[in-house]
Write a protein that holds these residues in place. Structure first.
Motif, PDB file in Angstrom:
ATOM      1  N   GLN A 104       0.853  -1.187   0.000  1.00 23.20           N
ATOM      2  CA  GLN A 104       0.000   0.000   0.000  1.00 23.20           C
ATOM      3  C   GLN A 104       0.886   1.233   0.000  1.00 23.20           C
ATOM      4  O   GLN A 104       1.484   1.580   1.021  1.00 23.20           O
ATOM      5  N   ARG A 105       0.971   1.862  -1.142  1.00 18.85           N
ATOM      6  CA  ARG A 105       1.741   3.096  -1.237  1.00 18.85           C
ATOM      7  C   ARG A 105       1.000   4.207  -0.503  1.00 18.85           C
ATOM      8  O   ARG A 105      -0.214   4.137  -0.314  1.00 18.85           O
ATOM      9  N   PRO A 106       1.718   5.259  -0.093  1.00 18.98           N
ATOM     10  CA  PRO A 106       1.087   6.345   0.673  1.00 18.98           C
ATOM     11  C   PRO A 106      -0.139   6.917  -0.038  1.00 18.98           C
ATOM     12  O   PRO A 106      -0.053   7.326  -1.207  1.00 18.98           O
ATOM     13  N   GLY A 107      -1.264   6.893   0.639  1.00 13.02           N
ATOM     14  CA  GLY A 107      -2.491   7.453   0.104  1.00 13.02           C
ATOM     15  C   GLY A 107      -3.131   6.651  -1.011  1.00 13.02           C
ATOM     16  O   GLY A 107      -4.067   7.137  -1.664  1.00 13.02           O
ATOM     17  N   LYS A 108      -2.635   5.454  -1.245  1.00 10.52           N
ATOM     18  CA  LYS A 108      -3.123   4.638  -2.357  1.00 10.52           C
ATOM     19  C   LYS A 108      -3.795   3.358  -1.871  1.00 10.52           C
ATOM     20  O   LYS A 108      -3.908   3.113  -0.667  1.00 10.52           O
ATOM     21  N   GLY A 109      -4.235   2.540  -2.829  1.00  9.40           N
ATOM     22  CA  GLY A 109      -4.962   1.322  -2.511  1.00  9.40           C
ATOM     23  C   GLY A 109      -4.060   0.123  -2.285  1.00  9.40           C
ATOM     24  O   GLY A 109      -2.837   0.223  -2.257  1.00  9.40           O
ATOM     25  N   LEU A 110      -4.703  -1.020  -2.127  1.00  9.05           N
ATOM     26  CA  LEU A 110      -4.017  -2.275  -1.848  1.00  9.05           C
ATOM     27  C   LEU A 110      -3.604  -2.977  -3.138  1.00  9.05           C
ATOM     28  O   LEU A 110      -4.365  -2.990  -4.112  1.00  9.05           O
ATOM     29  N   GLU A 111      -2.406  -3.552  -3.127  1.00  5.75           N
ATOM     30  CA  GLU A 111      -1.890  -4.284  -4.293  1.00  5.75           C
ATOM     31  C   GLU A 111      -1.333  -5.633  -3.835  1.00  5.75           C
ATOM     32  O   GLU A 111      -0.434  -5.673  -2.985  1.00  5.75           O
ATOM     33  N   TRP A 112      -1.836  -6.701  -4.384  1.00 11.73           N
ATOM     34  CA  TRP A 112      -1.318  -8.031  -4.078  1.00 11.73           C
ATOM     35  C   TRP A 112       0.014  -8.232  -4.788  1.00 11.73           C
ATOM     36  O   TRP A 112       0.116  -8.052  -5.995  1.00 11.73           O
ATOM     37  N   MET A 113       1.039  -8.599  -3.999  1.00 12.77           N
ATOM     38  CA  MET A 113       2.378  -8.789  -4.555  1.00 12.77           C
ATOM     39  C   MET A 113       2.633 -10.245  -4.908  1.00 12.77           C
ATOM     40  O   MET A 113       3.335 -10.563  -5.870  1.00 12.77           O
ATOM     41  N   GLY A 114       2.093 -11.144  -4.090  1.00 11.23           N
ATOM     42  CA  GLY A 114       2.330 -12.560  -4.296  1.00 11.23           C
ATOM     43  C   GLY A 114       2.025 -13.321  -3.019  1.00 11.23           C
ATOM     44  O   GLY A 114       1.738 -12.728  -1.982  1.00 11.23           O
ATOM     45  N   SER A 115       2.085 -14.633  -3.135  1.00 16.44           N
ATOM     46  CA  SER A 115       1.803 -15.493  -1.982  1.00 16.44           C
ATOM     47  C   SER A 115       2.786 -16.639  -1.950  1.00 16.44           C
ATOM     48  O   SER A 115       3.313 -17.047  -2.999  1.00 16.44           O
ATOM     49  N   ILE A 116       3.025 -17.168  -0.752  1.00 15.64           N
ATOM     50  CA  ILE A 116       3.930 -18.295  -0.580  1.00 15.64           C
ATOM     51  C   ILE A 116       3.276 -19.323   0.335  1.00 15.64           C
ATOM     52  O   ILE A 116       2.606 -18.958   1.304  1.00 15.64           O
ATOM     53  N   TYR A 117       3.459 -20.603  -0.001  1.00 12.30           N
ATOM     54  CA  TYR A 117       2.922 -21.671   0.830  1.00 12.30           C
ATOM     55  C   TYR A 117       4.047 -22.240   1.669  1.00 12.30           C
ATOM     56  O   TYR A 117       4.952 -22.884   1.131  1.00 12.30           O
ATOM     57  N   PRO A 118       4.031 -22.001   2.976  1.00 10.44           N
ATOM     58  CA  PRO A 118       5.145 -22.453   3.824  1.00 10.44           C
ATOM     59  C   PRO A 118       5.351 -23.971   3.824  1.00 10.44           C
ATOM     60  O   PRO A 118       6.444 -24.435   4.120  1.00 10.44           O
ATOM     61  N   GLY A 119       4.321 -24.732   3.469  1.00 12.39           N
ATOM     62  CA  GLY A 119       4.445 -26.185   3.492  1.00 12.39           C
ATOM     63  C   GLY A 119       5.513 -26.702   2.540  1.00 12.39           C
ATOM     64  O   GLY A 119       6.215 -27.670   2.853  1.00 12.39           O
ATOM     65  N   ASP A 120       5.636 -26.024   1.363  1.00 18.80           N
ATOM     66  CA  ASP A 120       6.624 -26.478   0.377  1.00 18.80           C
ATOM     67  C   ASP A 120       7.321 -25.327  -0.337  1.00 18.80           C
ATOM     68  O   ASP A 120       8.033 -25.535  -1.316  1.00 18.80           O
ATOM     69  N   SER A 121       7.116 -24.099   0.160  1.00 20.64           N
ATOM     70  CA  SER A 121       7.697 -22.869  -0.411  1.00 20.64           C
ATOM     71  C   SER A 121       7.238 -22.603  -1.846  1.00 20.64           C
ATOM     72  O   SER A 121       7.898 -21.844  -2.567  1.00 20.64           O
ATOM     73  N   ASP A 122       6.132 -23.200  -2.254  1.00 22.89           N
ATOM     74  CA  ASP A 122       5.552 -22.858  -3.551  1.00 22.89           C
ATOM     75  C   ASP A 122       5.136 -21.391  -3.521  1.00 22.89           C
ATOM     76  O   ASP A 122       4.668 -20.896  -2.490  1.00 22.89           O
ATOM     77  N   THR A 123       5.334 -20.700  -4.635  1.00 20.40           N
ATOM     78  CA  THR A 123       4.989 -19.281  -4.672  1.00 20.40           C
ATOM     79  C   THR A 123       4.098 -18.969  -5.868  1.00 20.40           C
ATOM     80  O   THR A 123       4.129 -19.662  -6.890  1.00 20.40           O
ATOM     81  N   LYS A 124       3.292 -17.951  -5.711  1.00 21.56           N
ATOM     82  CA  LYS A 124       2.510 -17.365  -6.802  1.00 21.56           C
ATOM     83  C   LYS A 124       2.830 -15.878  -6.784  1.00 21.56           C
ATOM     84  O   LYS A 124       2.655 -15.229  -5.756  1.00 21.56           O
TER      85      LYS A 124
END
Lengths: 110, 122
Positions: free
Chosen positions: B39-59
């Motif tokens: 979330q940049r100052p004064g701006k909206g939400l942006e999804w950067m990515g996700s990680i699954y701790p079970g196997d470190s798979d990432t999106k």
């Protein structure tokens, strides 16, 4: 640039009903569920509605969500001063292969 | 009680590296994806990515691909977000969030960290 469009602002007097729209496309809202988040000033976002119309435990039933086609809505009935916040819709986008958020709506209680 | 505790304020210069953290408690760390949201100052939400701790798979979001690296240390139930060379445009609040729901397309972020402020300035 967000692919989910919300009105920048909405307002109402205490006790009124306020509705916030979220417009998307077939690849996001049209195909997947919608979630809504509330962000109070200076705070982290909080889950308000999930799976388009489900409320997590602890969220007042004044908040309700709906979805139709490629659009979704959040309704706040019996508006209260503590509802002044930013509200964001969100959904998965199949084309972008990622989570997308709406542009956000600031709710003001007059 | 589910909690996500993020590391503190960071002030960095352009070109410097940085790693911020998100320590979770109150549930099995390896059973839920962790997302990062900017979330940049004064701006909206942006999804950067996700990680699954079970196997470190990432999106990864295409917008952030190659710009940041997500990782986890399951021994201490902590997720990390790392930059190799910061830019002033990286100035923002960064949130970690736990992902709930059965599938990627049917999911939501049910618990959030308090956020980490990152300021990049010369």
């Amino acid at each position: 640039q967000s692919v989910l469009t919300q009105p920048p602002s909405a307002s109402g007097t205490p006790g009124q009903r306020v509705t916030i729209s979220c417009s998307g496309s077939r690849s996001n809202i049209g195909s997947n569920t919608v979630n809504w988040y509330q962000q109070l000033p200076g705070a982290a976002p909080k889950l308000l509605i999930y799976s388009s119309n489900q409320r997590p435990s602890g969220v007042p039933d004044r908040f309700s969500g709906s979805k139709s086609g490629t659009s979704a809505s959040l309704a706040i009935s019996g508006l209260q001063s503590e509802d002044e916040a930013d509200y964001y819709c969100a959904s998965w986008d199949d084309s972008l292969n990622g989570q997308v958020f709406g542009t956000g709506t600031t709710v003001t209680v007059l | 009680e589910v909690q996500l505790e993020q590391s503190g304020v960071e002030v960095k210069k352009p070109g410097e590296s940085l790693q911020i953290s998100c320590k979770v408690s109150g549930y099995s760390f390896t059973s839920h994806w962790i997302a990062w949201v900017r979330q940049r100052p004064g701006k909206g939400l942006e999804w950067m990515g996700s990680i699954y701790p079970g196997d470190s798979d990432t999106k990864n979001s295409p917008s952030f691909q190659g710009q940041v690296t997500m990782s986890v240390d399951t021994s201490i139930s902590t997720a990390y977000l790392q930059w190799n060379s910061l830019k002033p445009s990286d100035t923002a609040m960064y949130y970690c969030a736990r992902r709930a729901g059965y599938t990627t397309t049917w999911s939501y972020f049910d618990h959030w960290g308090q956020g980490t402020v990152v300021t990049v300035s010369s």
